[in-house]
Design an enzyme around this catalytic site. Structure first.
Site, PDB file in Angstrom:
ATOM      1  N   THR A  83       0.860  -1.173   0.000  1.00 25.77           N
ATOM      2  CA  THR A  83       0.000   0.000   0.000  1.00 25.77           C
ATOM      3  C   THR A  83       0.898   1.225   0.000  1.00 25.77           C
ATOM      4  OG1 THR A  83      -1.596   1.280   1.330  1.00 25.77           O
ATOM      5  CG2 THR A  83      -0.131  -0.170   2.518  1.00 25.77           C
ATOM      6  N   ASN A  84       0.420   2.342  -0.514  1.00 26.08           N
ATOM      7  CA  ASN A  84       1.202   3.577  -0.516  1.00 26.08           C
ATOM      8  C   ASN A  84       1.096   4.331   0.809  1.00 26.08           C
ATOM      9  OD1 ASN A  84       2.233   4.405  -3.520  1.00 26.08           O
ATOM     10  ND2 ASN A  84       0.370   3.184  -3.666  1.00 26.08           N
ATOM     11  N   THR A  85      -0.110   4.533   1.279  1.00 28.95           N
ATOM     12  CA  THR A  85      -0.343   5.395   2.435  1.00 28.95           C
ATOM     13  C   THR A  85       0.418   4.942   3.675  1.00 28.95           C
ATOM     14  OG1 THR A  85      -2.534   6.029   1.624  1.00 28.95           O
ATOM     15  CG2 THR A  85      -2.115   6.331   3.970  1.00 28.95           C
ATOM     16  N   CYS A 196      -1.950   4.968  -5.290  1.00 34.16           N
ATOM     17  CA  CYS A 196      -2.741   4.118  -4.394  1.00 34.16           C
ATOM     18  C   CYS A 196      -2.841   2.786  -5.097  1.00 34.16           C
ATOM     19  CB  CYS A 196      -4.122   4.717  -4.142  1.00 34.16           C
ATOM     20  SG  CYS A 196      -5.206   3.600  -3.229  1.00 34.16           S
TER      21      CYS A 196
END
Length: 230
Positions: A83-85, A196
């Site tokens: 995941t990016n976040t 994302c």
């Protein structure tokens, strides 16, 4: 071949492509019946999303840190946070493990620079688009980053959490994202970062002539290549 430790489930919808892309990359490289050595720790995204809503980053760090330690103890040579976040807490997690975390923003920046991109539009959750933890990793490598206006940031974020994370893809949302991509291009963005891991479930390169950089694809391929690099 090194063993890849995947921290997934954020959402599981976008973790599935990681496994496929990693194994496809290994097969393409080694041929035959070769496949990747992987370990998966899949978290309960409901718990983490509740922490996100109230920005309880310390609790997120504890949950993901435990996952990373478990993977390392199980034999993971490198760690991939799918995941990016959640890379906001990657530096803190790295302090508690020896296996390197393959940072999604770093390998994405490398992919853009290798393609000759100097200025990029960034789509993602509102945390990824508006906070410094992600954009600073990109600008540190020489990229200029632009993001959509506030109302479009909210739209992109809503679609991610209310639609893509639960497996919903709609033509209206696709049209909205493509409108935003076009606007970023008109601001000078030479390429667009799908920052994302769910966005690639909604739009692909066939939807627009503007160069798209899917972080799921870039991250997964980079992990596989590093696992094969002796």
């Amino acid at each position: 071949m090194k063993t890849i430790g995947l921290i997934g489930g954020m959402s599981w919808e976008s973790t599935v492509p990681y496994y496929r892309i990693i194994n496809e990359t290994v097969k393409e490289t080694l041929g035959g019946l070769h496949s990747a050595k992987c370990l998966l720790y899949s978290v309960d995204f409901f718990e983490l999303e509740a922490c996100l809503a109230t920005e309880q980053w310390d609790k997120i760090t504890r949950i993901l840190g435990q996952a990373a330690q478990t993977l390392e103890k199980a034999g993971a040579d490198l760690i991939v946070i799918c995941t990016n976040t959640m890379h906001k807490v990657a530096p803190e997690i790295q302090q508690h493990i020896h296996s390197p975390i393959i940072h999604i923003a770093d390998v994405t920046a490398q992919a853009l620079l290798q393609s000759g991109i100097k200025k990029a539009g960034l789509l993602g959750t509102k945390f990824t688009m508006t906070q410094a933890f992600y954009k600073d990793r990109l600008t540190a490598q020489g990229l200029e980053v632009v993001i959509p206006p506030a109302e479009d940031v909210e739209l992109i974020n809503r679609v991610i959490f209310e639609e893509l994370c639960v497996g919903i893809t709609s033509e209206q949302s696709r049209a909205d994202y493509l409108r935003i991509i076009q606007a970023l291009s008109q601001q000078g963005a030479e390429g667009i970062i799908l920052g994302c891991t769910e966005i690639g479930l909604l739009i692909s390169q066939s939807d627009t002539p503007i160069a798209l950089f899917d972080t799921t694809l870039i991250h997964a391929k980079s992990a596989a290549e590093l696992a094969l690099d002796d």
